[in-house]
Design a protein around this motif. Structure first.
Motif, PDB file in Angstrom:
ATOM      1  N   ASP A 278      87.732  71.527 -12.123  1.00 23.36           N
ATOM      2  CA  ASP A 278      86.652  71.653 -13.111  1.00 23.36           C
ATOM      3  C   ASP A 278      85.432  70.864 -12.643  1.00 23.36           C
ATOM      4  O   ASP A 278      85.116  69.796 -13.169  1.00 23.36           O
ATOM      5  CB  ASP A 278      87.144  71.157 -14.473  1.00 23.36           C
ATOM      6  CG  ASP A 278      86.134  71.403 -15.586  1.00 23.36           C
ATOM      7  OD1 ASP A 278      85.173  72.161 -15.358  1.00 23.36           O
ATOM      8  OD2 ASP A 278      86.309  70.828 -16.679  1.00 23.36           O
ATOM      9  N   ALA A 279      84.732  71.398 -11.643  1.00 24.99           N
ATOM     10  CA  ALA A 279      83.570  70.702 -11.084  1.00 24.99           C
ATOM     11  C   ALA A 279      82.443  70.594 -12.094  1.00 24.99           C
ATOM     12  O   ALA A 279      81.698  69.610 -12.112  1.00 24.99           O
ATOM     13  CB  ALA A 279      83.088  71.429  -9.831  1.00 24.99           C
ATOM     14  N   VAL A 291      80.640  78.106  -7.630  1.00 24.77           N
ATOM     15  CA  VAL A 291      79.215  77.961  -7.317  1.00 24.77           C
ATOM     16  C   VAL A 291      78.868  76.492  -7.091  1.00 24.77           C
ATOM     17  O   VAL A 291      78.148  76.143  -6.141  1.00 24.77           O
ATOM     18  CB  VAL A 291      78.360  78.569  -8.447  1.00 24.77           C
ATOM     19  CG1 VAL A 291      76.889  78.222  -8.256  1.00 24.77           C
ATOM     20  CG2 VAL A 291      78.545  80.082  -8.499  1.00 24.77           C
ATOM     21  N   HIS A 292      79.385  75.604  -7.937  1.00 26.33           N
ATOM     22  CA  HIS A 292      79.156  74.173  -7.718  1.00 26.33           C
ATOM     23  C   HIS A 292      79.758  73.727  -6.387  1.00 26.33           C
ATOM     24  O   HIS A 292      79.131  72.971  -5.627  1.00 26.33           O
ATOM     25  CB  HIS A 292      79.772  73.361  -8.868  1.00 26.33           C
ATOM     26  CG  HIS A 292      78.879  73.218 -10.055  1.00 26.33           C
ATOM     27  ND1 HIS A 292      78.670  74.232 -10.952  1.00 26.33           N
ATOM     28  CD2 HIS A 292      78.128  72.169 -10.486  1.00 26.33           C
ATOM     29  CE1 HIS A 292      77.840  73.817 -11.897  1.00 26.33           C
ATOM     30  NE2 HIS A 292      77.492  72.574 -11.640  1.00 26.33           N
ATOM     31  N   ALA A 303      77.473  65.489  -5.304  1.00 29.94           N
ATOM     32  CA  ALA A 303      78.662  65.478  -6.152  1.00 29.94           C
ATOM     33  C   ALA A 303      78.978  64.058  -6.585  1.00 29.94           C
ATOM     34  O   ALA A 303      78.950  63.128  -5.775  1.00 29.94           O
ATOM     35  CB  ALA A 303      79.851  66.078  -5.411  1.00 29.94           C
ATOM     36  N   THR A 304      79.277  63.885  -7.858  1.00 33.51           N
ATOM     37  CA  THR A 304      79.721  62.587  -8.353  1.00 33.51           C
ATOM     38  C   THR A 304      81.160  62.352  -7.908  1.00 33.51           C
ATOM     39  O   THR A 304      81.863  63.290  -7.511  1.00 33.51           O
ATOM     40  CB  THR A 304      79.647  62.548  -9.881  1.00 33.51           C
ATOM     41  OG1 THR A 304      80.613  63.469 -10.415  1.00 33.51           O
ATOM     42  CG2 THR A 304      78.256  62.926 -10.374  1.00 33.51           C
ATOM     43  N   ALA A 310      87.615  66.510  -8.389  1.00 31.95           N
ATOM     44  CA  ALA A 310      87.983  67.805  -8.965  1.00 31.95           C
ATOM     45  C   ALA A 310      88.039  68.897  -7.914  1.00 31.95           C
ATOM     46  O   ALA A 310      88.884  69.799  -7.986  1.00 31.95           O
ATOM     47  CB  ALA A 310      86.992  68.182 -10.067  1.00 31.95           C
ATOM     48  N   VAL A 311      87.154  68.842  -6.904  1.00 32.39           N
ATOM     49  CA  VAL A 311      87.023  69.939  -5.939  1.00 32.39           C
ATOM     50  C   VAL A 311      87.751  69.654  -4.630  1.00 32.39           C
ATOM     51  O   VAL A 311      88.036  70.574  -3.863  1.00 32.39           O
ATOM     52  CB  VAL A 311      85.526  70.230  -5.690  1.00 32.39           C
ATOM     53  CG1 VAL A 311      85.334  71.358  -4.696  1.00 32.39           C
ATOM     54  CG2 VAL A 311      84.828  70.575  -7.001  1.00 32.39           C
ATOM     55  N   ASP A 312      88.097  68.414  -4.349  1.00 27.21           N
ATOM     56  CA  ASP A 312      88.793  68.066  -3.100  1.00 27.21           C
ATOM     57  C   ASP A 312      90.251  68.510  -3.213  1.00 27.21           C
ATOM     58  O   ASP A 312      91.130  67.754  -3.623  1.00 27.21           O
ATOM     59  CB  ASP A 312      88.693  66.560  -2.861  1.00 27.21           C
ATOM     60  CG  ASP A 312      89.302  66.149  -1.521  1.00 27.21           C
ATOM     61  OD1 ASP A 312      89.562  67.049  -0.689  1.00 27.21           O
ATOM     62  OD2 ASP A 312      89.519  64.944  -1.323  1.00 27.21           O
TER      63      ASP A 312
END
Length: 564
Positions: A278-279, A291-292, A303-304, A310-312
Motif C-alpha cells: 500500500d504505497a 504508479v507510485h 519515497a518515505t 510497503a513496496v520493497d
C-alpha cells in the motif's frame, strides 16, 4: 356477580330449534412469564369448538390460579367477537379468580365452527425473587343457545390446565447503536471505539460474563462486568491492523449476559492503511500503488521509509532495502492475482472515489461467433494506469491485446472469489492521451465491480458504467472515401474544423467521451465545418471527441481533440 350464570340472562333472538354443543379450552399447554414492572406480558389464548346449530349467544367461564403476584392485564378479543357493539365483554378479577362473561347483542351469535382464539388472556406478574410455578385452571364453562329461552348450549371444558412459570425480573441489554466505526488506522498503530452497554431494566443487575470478537485484529476490554439497573458500562473495541491484514476490516462483538437473547452482538468496522504493497496509504493495494512504485523506481518521486517498506517486496517478503523493477513485478502480479506469493489475500477491494476527469468502462462482445470480448475504456484525461475486477463464469479470462502497445497488461483469476483481475500501466511513467482503449479477452466477464483509472498526477479518475450503445466504436473503414477532419487538434470557438461528407445527406454526429452527443447535422456533398460549439452555441470543454458520419449502411468515425 359470581353467582350469576349466563343462562339466567334474558336473550332476545329468533326462536329456532336444535341443540348446540361445544368445547372451551386452553389453546396451549404452558408458558413462561418474566415478573416485575419491567417484565413481560404473556398471552394465554382460549379456543371454542362448536359442533351444532343454531349456535351460541353467550359464554361464561372461570379461570383460577394460586400465585398472589399474578395479575390480569387485559383480555383481547378474537376476530369472531372483535366488534364491541355486537359483543359485550365483562370480567371480574377478584384476587386469584377471574370470571368472564361474553354476550352477543341483537342477532350476534356464534355458529358451528372453530374459534381459535376466541379470547386471549394477557397476564403479568409482580416481581418474584425465585422462579415460581403455577397452574391456571379453566372451569364453570356455561353457554347459552341463540334461542329465545336462552337454553343451555352444552359447553364443556376440554384442556382445562395451563402450566405457568413466573421468573424473577431480568436485566435488559441495550446499546446505543448496532454498528460502530473505528475509522482509519495506520499499520503499526491502533485506535478504539466506545460501545456503551446499558441495562434499561429497573430491578435486576446485568451480568456480562464474556465479551469476544470474531476478528483477531479487534480486541475488547473489559470482557466482563456488572451493570446495575438503569446504569451503563463502557466497553472499548480496539482495532490494530497488521502489515498483511489491513484495508476495510469488520468484526462482530458478542456479549454473553444474563438477559434475554444472549449473546447480543454489534458490528465494528475499521480501515487499516499503509500495509504491504500500500504505497499510497489508502488501505487498498491496486494500480495506484503500481504508479507510485514506478515513480519511486525512476526516482521521479521520493519515497518515505513507510512507502519503501510497503513496496520493497523482492526478495519476497522481506525485501533487500532497494526499490527496482523486481519489486514492481512482485507488486503487479500480486494485484493481478488478488494475493501475494505466500497466498495471503490482498485487502478486500473497495473502489476509492475518483477525484478528477471522467471515464467509462463497459464490456462488449465482438466478432460474433468467436469467443472474443472487449473491455472498452473511454477517458477524457491523460491516464497512466487502470485496474478492473469482475466476476467471471469461466476459470479465467486471458488478455489478448490492448489498443496501445505502451501499456503493460497483467491478468489473473482469483479462484477464491471467482473473479478475473486486469491491471494495465504505462511502464515508462508517462501518460496516455485522453482517448479510447480496447482490451480483448478470451472469455466474457460481468460488468466490472471494481474499476479505477489513474491520471498523470496520480489522482483517481471518476469512473462510471454506461450502456455500450451510446458511443460509437472508434474504427476506420478504408473502403469509404473520406478525408479526416482538419485541423486536428483544434481550438474550440476559434478554429473551424472541416469535416468531410460521404454523400449528400450524410448524418454527422459528435460525441464527448462520456457518450453525450454535443452536435448533430446533415452535410452537403462537400461536408461541413464545426466551430467547436454545442447545440446551444456554448463552446465545448477541451478534450477528446468522436466524429461519426453515417449514410445508409456506411459509417465512418474519427477522434478529434479540442484545445483551449
Amino acid at each position: 356477580s359470581a353467582n350469576i350464570r349466563i343462562d339466567d340472562i334474558s336473550v332476545i333472538a329468533y326462536a329456532t330449534t336444535g341443540i348446540a354443543s361445544g368445547t372451551l379450552q386452553f389453546s396451549e399447554g404452558s408458558g413462561s412469564l418474566i415478573s416485575g414492572s419491567g417484565g413481560h406480558t404473556i398471552d394465554v389464548p382460549l379456543s371454542l369448538d362448536l359442533t351444532a346449530l343454531p349456535g351460541v349467544k353467550g359464554i361464561q367461564f372461570d379461570v383460577r390460579w394460586l400465585l398472589d403476584q399474578l395479575r390480569l392485564g387485559d383480555i383481547v378479543r378474537g376476530d369472531a367477537v372483535s366488534d364491541n357493539v355486537s359483543w359485550t365483554l365483562r370480567y371480574d378479577a377478584s384476587g386469584s379468580v377471574l370470571r368472564v362473561v361474553l354476550l352477543g347483542q341483537g342477532f350476534a351469535a356464534l355458529s358451528s365452527g372453530r374459534y381459535d382464539p376466541l379470547l386471549t388472556l394477557q397476564l403479568r406478574a409482580d416481581a418474584v425473587t425465585v422462579s415460581r410455578n403455577d397452574t391456571l385452571v379453566l372451569s364453570n364453562a356455561v353457554g347459552a343457545q341463540a334461542l329465545s329461552d336462552g337454553a343451555d348450549a352444552g359447553i364443556v371444558v376440554g384442556a382445562a390446565k395451563y402450566a405457568l412459570t413466573v421468573r424473577p425480573p431480568v436485566p435488559v441489554f441495550s446499546v446505543s447503536s448496532s454498528a460502530f466505526d473505528v475509522g482509519d488506522v495506520h499499520v503499526g498503530a491502533s485506535d478504539s471505539v466506545l460501545v456503551r452497554v446499558k441495562n434499561t431494566a429497573d430491578q435486576a443487575d446485568l451480568q456480562l460474563t464474556n465479551t469476544t470478537s470474531d476478528n483477531p485484529l479487534f480486541t475488547v476490554r473489559p470482557r466482563s462486568g456488572t451493570v446495575a439497573p438503569g446504569d451503563s458500562m463502557d466497553v472499548y473495541a480496539r482495532f490494530s491492523p497488521s502489515s498483511t491484514a489491513f484495508g476495510r476490516q469488520q468484526t462482530r462483538i458478542f456479549f454473553a449476559h444474563n438477559g434475554d437473547n444472549s449473546p447480543s452482538s454489534v458490528s465494528v468496522t475499521g480501515k487499516g492503511r499503509g500495509g504491504r504493497g500500500d504505497a499510497e496509504g489508502d488501505g487498498s493495494v491496486d494500480v495506484m500503488d503500481i504508479v507510485h512504485a514506478i515513480d519511486f523506481v525512476l526516482a521521479r518521486l521520493g519515497a518515505t521509509p513507510v512507502q519503501v517498506a510497503a513496496v520493497d517486496l523482492f526478495p519476497f517478503p522481506a525485501g533487500d532495502g532497494a526499490l527496482d523493477v523486481r519489486d514492481l513485478t512482485v507488486l503487479s502480479q500480486a494485484i493481478a492475482r488478488g494475493q501475494w506469493p505466500d497466498n495471503v489475500l490482498l485487502p478486500v477491494d473497495t473502489v476509492p472515489a475518483g477525484k478528477t476527469g471522467h471515464a467509462i468502462a463497459h464490456m462488449e462482445r465482438i466478432n460474433e461467433g468467436e469467443d472474443r470480448y472487449v473491455l472498452r475504456l473511454q477517458y477524457d484525461t491523460p491516464m497512466r494506469g487502470f485496474q478492473f475486477i469482475a466476476s467471471s463464469p469461466a476459470p479465467g479470462a486471458s488478455v489478448y491485446t490492448s489498443t496501445d502497445s505502451r501499456v503493460v497488461l497483467e491478468s489473473g483469476y482469483d479462484e477464491m472469489r471467482g473473479e478475473v483481475r486486469i491491471v494495465g500501466y504505462v511502464a515508462d511513467g508517462e501518460a496516455l492521451e485522453a482517448g479510447v482503449m480496447d482490451i480483448v479477452l478470451s472469455s466474457p466477464v460481468d460488468s466490472p465491480r471494481y474499476a479505477t483509472l489513474i491520471d498523470k498526477a496520480r489522482d483517481r479518475i471518476a469512473v462510471r458504467e454506461r450502456p455500450p450503445t451510446l458511443l460509437p466504436p472508434v474504427d476506420s473503414n478504408p473502403d469509404m472515401a473520406a478525408q479526416p477532419p482538419y485541423p486536428n487538434p483544434f481550438y474550440a470557438c476559434s478554429d473551424r474544423v472541416r469535416i468531410p461528407s460521404l454523400s449528400p445527406g450524410t448524418e454527422a454526429e459528435i460525441f464527448d467521451m462520456l457518450g453525450r452527443r454535443v452536435f448533430r447535422a446533415r452535410t452537403e456533398h462537400s461536408g461541413f465545418e464545426w466551430d467547436g460549439c454545442d447545440a446551444y452555441g456554448q463552446g465545448v470543454a477541451p478534450g477528446l471527441y468522436i466524429v461519426r458520419l453515417k449514410f445508409e449502411d456506411k459509417t465512418r468515425t474519427w477522434r478529434i481533440m479540442a484545445l483551449r
